[in-house]
Motif scaffolding. Sequence first.
Motif, PDB file in Angstrom:
ATOM      1  N   GLY A  18       0.810  -1.206   0.000  1.00 53.68           N
ATOM      2  CA  GLY A  18       0.000   0.000   0.000  1.00 53.68           C
ATOM      3  C   GLY A  18       0.844   1.257   0.000  1.00 53.68           C
ATOM      4  N   GLY A  19       0.559   2.158  -0.945  1.00 52.41           N
ATOM      5  CA  GLY A  19       1.278   3.415  -1.020  1.00 52.41           C
ATOM      6  C   GLY A  19       2.574   3.356  -1.787  1.00 52.41           C
ATOM      7  N   LYS A  20       3.012   2.165  -2.213  1.00 51.03           N
ATOM      8  CA  LYS A  20       4.284   2.025  -2.916  1.00 51.03           C
ATOM      9  C   LYS A  20       4.059   1.925  -4.421  1.00 51.03           C
ATOM     10  CE  LYS A  20       6.524  -0.423   0.923  1.00 51.03           C
ATOM     11  NZ  LYS A  20       7.231  -1.662   1.338  1.00 51.03           N
ATOM     12  N   VAL A  21       5.156   2.062  -5.171  1.00 54.41           N
ATOM     13  CA  VAL A  21       5.142   1.812  -6.610  1.00 54.41           C
ATOM     14  C   VAL A  21       6.149   0.704  -6.876  1.00 54.41           C
ATOM     15  CG1 VAL A  21       5.625   2.750  -8.888  1.00 54.41           C
ATOM     16  CG2 VAL A  21       4.465   4.171  -7.194  1.00 54.41           C
ATOM     17  N   VAL A  22       5.668  -0.443  -7.342  1.00 53.51           N
ATOM     18  CA  VAL A  22       6.523  -1.617  -7.517  1.00 53.51           C
ATOM     19  C   VAL A  22       6.231  -2.234  -8.879  1.00 53.51           C
ATOM     20  CG1 VAL A  22       7.152  -3.893  -6.641  1.00 53.51           C
ATOM     21  CG2 VAL A  22       6.547  -2.067  -5.042  1.00 53.51           C
ATOM     22  N   ALA A  23       7.249  -2.277  -9.756  1.00 54.32           N
ATOM     23  CA  ALA A  23       7.093  -2.955 -11.042  1.00 54.32           C
ATOM     24  C   ALA A  23       7.076  -4.453 -10.816  1.00 54.32           C
ATOM     25  CB  ALA A  23       8.233  -2.566 -11.977  1.00 54.32           C
ATOM     26  N   ALA A  24       6.158  -5.163 -11.471  1.00 48.60           N
ATOM     27  CA  ALA A  24       6.041  -6.609 -11.310  1.00 48.60           C
ATOM     28  C   ALA A  24       7.149  -7.324 -12.065  1.00 48.60           C
ATOM     29  CB  ALA A  24       4.677  -7.081 -11.806  1.00 48.60           C
ATOM     30  N   GLY A  25       7.690  -8.378 -11.439  1.00 49.10           N
ATOM     31  CA  GLY A  25       8.658  -9.221 -12.112  1.00 49.10           C
ATOM     32  C   GLY A  25       8.004 -10.062 -13.199  1.00 49.10           C
ATOM     33  N   GLY A  26       8.813 -10.812 -13.926  1.00 52.01           N
ATOM     34  CA  GLY A  26       8.307 -11.578 -15.060  1.00 52.01           C
ATOM     35  C   GLY A  26       7.230 -12.573 -14.687  1.00 52.01           C
ATOM     36  N   GLN A  27       7.423 -13.325 -13.590  1.00 48.26           N
ATOM     37  CA  GLN A  27       6.424 -14.308 -13.189  1.00 48.26           C
ATOM     38  C   GLN A  27       5.103 -13.641 -12.831  1.00 48.26           C
ATOM     39  OE1 GLN A  27       7.837 -16.852 -10.079  1.00 48.26           O
ATOM     40  NE2 GLN A  27       9.650 -17.531 -11.209  1.00 48.26           N
ATOM     41  N   ALA A  28       5.179 -12.561 -12.052  1.00 47.42           N
ATOM     42  CA  ALA A  28       3.953 -11.865 -11.647  1.00 47.42           C
ATOM     43  C   ALA A  28       3.258 -11.250 -12.851  1.00 47.42           C
ATOM     44  CB  ALA A  28       4.286 -10.797 -10.613  1.00 47.42           C
ATOM     45  N   ARG A  29       4.036 -10.699 -13.770  1.00 49.28           N
ATOM     46  CA  ARG A  29       3.444 -10.082 -14.964  1.00 49.28           C
ATOM     47  C   ARG A  29       2.694 -11.132 -15.786  1.00 49.28           C
ATOM     48  NH1 ARG A  29       5.182  -9.782 -20.075  1.00 49.28           N
ATOM     49  NH2 ARG A  29       7.268 -10.518 -19.517  1.00 49.28           N
ATOM     50  N   GLN A  30       3.305 -12.284 -15.986  1.00 45.03           N
ATOM     51  CA  GLN A  30       2.655 -13.336 -16.764  1.00 45.03           C
ATOM     52  C   GLN A  30       1.408 -13.863 -16.057  1.00 45.03           C
ATOM     53  OE1 GLN A  30       5.464 -16.376 -18.042  1.00 45.03           O
ATOM     54  NE2 GLN A  30       7.084 -14.845 -18.237  1.00 45.03           N
ATOM     55  N   ALA A  31       1.496 -14.030 -14.741  1.00 44.35           N
ATOM     56  CA  ALA A  31       0.349 -14.538 -13.988  1.00 44.35           C
ATOM     57  C   ALA A  31      -0.831 -13.578 -14.053  1.00 44.35           C
ATOM     58  CB  ALA A  31       0.756 -14.785 -12.540  1.00 44.35           C
ATOM     59  N   ILE A  32      -0.569 -12.281 -13.879  1.00 48.29           N
ATOM     60  CA  ILE A  32      -1.654 -11.297 -13.895  1.00 48.29           C
ATOM     61  C   ILE A  32      -2.212 -11.133 -15.305  1.00 48.29           C
ATOM     62  CG2 ILE A  32      -2.146  -8.833 -13.585  1.00 48.29           C
ATOM     63  CD1 ILE A  32      -0.285  -8.923 -11.142  1.00 48.29           C
ATOM     64  N   ALA A  33      -1.333 -11.207 -16.328  1.00 48.71           N
ATOM     65  CA  ALA A  33      -1.810 -11.140 -17.711  1.00 48.71           C
ATOM     66  C   ALA A  33      -2.773 -12.282 -17.996  1.00 48.71           C
ATOM     67  CB  ALA A  33      -0.624 -11.183 -18.669  1.00 48.71           C
ATOM     68  N   ALA A  34      -2.398 -13.509 -17.608  1.00 47.58           N
ATOM     69  CA  ALA A  34      -3.262 -14.670 -17.841  1.00 47.58           C
ATOM     70  C   ALA A  34      -4.576 -14.548 -17.076  1.00 47.58           C
ATOM     71  CB  ALA A  34      -2.527 -15.943 -17.434  1.00 47.58           C
ATOM     72  N   LEU A  35      -4.504 -14.017 -15.858  1.00 48.82           N
ATOM     73  CA  LEU A  35      -5.694 -13.868 -15.029  1.00 48.82           C
ATOM     74  C   LEU A  35      -6.717 -12.954 -15.695  1.00 48.82           C
ATOM     75  CD1 LEU A  35      -6.945 -14.554 -12.249  1.00 48.82           C
ATOM     76  CD2 LEU A  35      -5.774 -12.544 -11.337  1.00 48.82           C
ATOM     77  N   PHE A  36      -6.237 -11.936 -16.399  1.00 50.80           N
ATOM     78  CA  PHE A  36      -7.126 -10.974 -17.039  1.00 50.80           C
ATOM     79  C   PHE A  36      -7.402 -11.307 -18.507  1.00 50.80           C
ATOM     80  CE2 PHE A  36      -6.059  -8.764 -13.241  1.00 50.80           C
ATOM     81  CZ  PHE A  36      -7.108  -7.909 -13.010  1.00 50.80           C
ATOM     82  N   VAL A  46       3.421  -4.581 -15.876  1.00 50.62           N
ATOM     83  CA  VAL A  46       2.443  -4.629 -14.794  1.00 50.62           C
ATOM     84  C   VAL A  46       3.108  -4.019 -13.565  1.00 50.62           C
ATOM     85  CG1 VAL A  46       1.105  -6.114 -13.249  1.00 50.62           C
ATOM     86  CG2 VAL A  46       1.279  -6.688 -15.681  1.00 50.62           C
ATOM     87  N   ALA A  47       2.352  -3.247 -12.796  1.00 45.04           N
ATOM     88  CA  ALA A  47       2.930  -2.623 -11.597  1.00 45.04           C
ATOM     89  C   ALA A  47       1.852  -2.395 -10.550  1.00 45.04           C
ATOM     90  CB  ALA A  47       3.603  -1.297 -11.939  1.00 45.04           C
ATOM     91  N   TRP A  48       2.290  -2.416  -9.307  1.00 42.75           N
ATOM     92  CA  TRP A  48       1.451  -1.950  -8.197  1.00 42.75           C
ATOM     93  C   TRP A  48       1.740  -0.462  -8.045  1.00 42.75           C
ATOM     94  CZ3 TRP A  48      -2.332  -3.766  -5.023  1.00 42.75           C
ATOM     95  CH2 TRP A  48      -2.629  -3.012  -3.884  1.00 42.75           C
ATOM     96  N   VAL A  49       0.701   0.383  -8.130  1.00 43.82           N
ATOM     97  CA  VAL A  49       0.860   1.836  -8.058  1.00 43.82           C
ATOM     98  C   VAL A  49      -0.040   2.386  -6.962  1.00 43.82           C
ATOM     99  CG1 VAL A  49       0.730   4.016  -9.312  1.00 43.82           C
ATOM    100  CG2 VAL A  49       1.371   1.919 -10.525  1.00 43.82           C
TER     101      VAL A  49
END
Length: 624
Positions: A18-36, A46-49
């Motif tokens: 919460g409150g941070k800006v974090v770019a997603a790594g490759g595994q997280a990016r692929q997982a979230i892409a597939a989820l959507f 993909v990033a947490w903003v």
Amino acid sequence: MDPMSIPPLPNTKTHVLGGKVVAAGGQARQAIAALFGFDPSEATAVAWVDHAVEIAIDANGNVQVLRVERRESGSRGLVRTAHLNIYARGKDLPQSFAERVRRAAERLSGWTVDHLAVLVASDPESGSPGLAMPPARDEAKRPRSLLDTWGAADSFADFFAGGEIARSQLDSIDPSKLFHFVQHCDAECLFVNPHSVGFIVTLVNFPWDDRVREPGHPGGQNLANITDRDFVEEGMVTTDLTEDDVIMGNPGKLTSLIEYAVSRPSSGDKLLFVSNTCVPTVIGEDVESVVKRVRNRTGKEILYLTVTPRSMTNVFQSLLVDRRLEAEAKAVEADERSVNLIGFAGAKAVEELREALREFGVGVNVVLLPDLNVDRVDALPRARTNVFYPNQLWRHMYDQVLDRSSLKAVEVPGPFGFEASRAWFRQVAQAVGESDEAKQERAWEKVVAPWQSRWENLCAQARSYRLGFVVRDEEAYYLTNPGASWGVPLLELVEEMGFGIDVLVGVSDAKIAKNAALAIRRRFRKPDRHSVRAFDSFSFLRKRLRDCPANAFLSYHFYDWRLTEAGKASFSIQHFEMGVAGAVRTIERLLRVCQTTFFSRYGRYLGREESGLRTVGQKEKLDG
């Protein structure tokens, strides 16, 4: 990493984003892409903003951004699930891509933004330097910068001071009054703002000040909006850096000062708040390490703020996330019929809400934000339900309160005016299980009875007056989304009171302006009584203001000469209060503004040049 299985929410501090800006790594990016519903090659970043997930989608060479936020009451977007609100930040998302997101809604039904945060945080690559980030927020979004109020080409059309309010947002929860304050700075830094034995009139009518609501109260400026009338202002201690300190370095000075502040007695066991300013940052002093060493050695909770915008959003995280999670883990018993009021400001109005809720069978356990201390955070789990006030300026803090919380969360439109107050009391009562509608109606009648006749008489008077609003087309949300205007439903409330409404829309783009005007008109119950007109230059705005029949206009600017030269009075968010009694006080204030004829009588003597200087002819008339 299975993208389809919902990860457990850890009860540790490791995954707090919460409150941070974090770019997603490759595994997280692929997982979230597939989820959507997207291929990893299409989801370029993909990033947490701050408090949401952003997904950059390559749509045939045109990058669009999907933003995934926590669903709230009134959320609007491409897809809404039970917990998520998903919308496209750009204007040209291909229909085929939108359909993929819609098809993913069922798959996302059990997901929350906290689960998505876990996906990002659990990838060890996340946050590494060089990872791609989704494109920055659409440049059309206002405010475009913290100087938007003063330095934009169309600042002449700015009446809501969004840039200045964003720049000054930390002042809405004033650390110098809520905490024992230590500032690491040179002497000149203390004189950024003028000091006086009396109140200083700011250039902007900040919504968190109570100068209008309680003009006779000594705290009418700077944090009179806290509900605790007995707070004691501690003042501050500073390092008072000298030229030698800046040139040669003096790391021991800050350590000594913090240790002194820790040992110093403080009323109400206030927390220590250390503010690092520009000069120590420029010379490269490692202030955060000093704070951590003292915190570890003494065991005292120390809040730390530096000069970056990100630090501003995270400054209370140790209280609102870490300390709160510890309190929730220790909680044994909670009162099912009590609520915590989160984000409700104003001592008088909040106490009136508390008393009225008792009639509905609802108790108030804690009021948190802008009131903030350890005792209030520790007491949160004694109630089962958090009721949030709609205020976008404090959204980052709300998300920290919501982070992995076991408490039920409810966000209800603010209780402004009689109609919204009635709905608010009923919805809060229902949130704690009070479903007897007859009992609720009896409670409402008891709450409203002392004020009903007076309210009706005032509404009858208001029908003889008109109120005006000026808004840039890109900022129509100030009039259509109450969360953007300190929770006040401006158009709905003013119309309920009986005032006629005149809205002037500044045009930057014909299509945007048309959509803004339509969105504004949709808020009116009786559109025939109201007007929406456009302007596209300062000279045209000045003409519109002179010709407009409105008696007064909303402006966040103190003594707004754009209005006075047109013979118009002004009002601001400071004129508005919550609750039934607050609604009566609000309409009385607005009527007094409309009935003040000074500017309509003498506006011809208050003319200005386009630069804001008094015109020579008017000056001679006044001096003569």
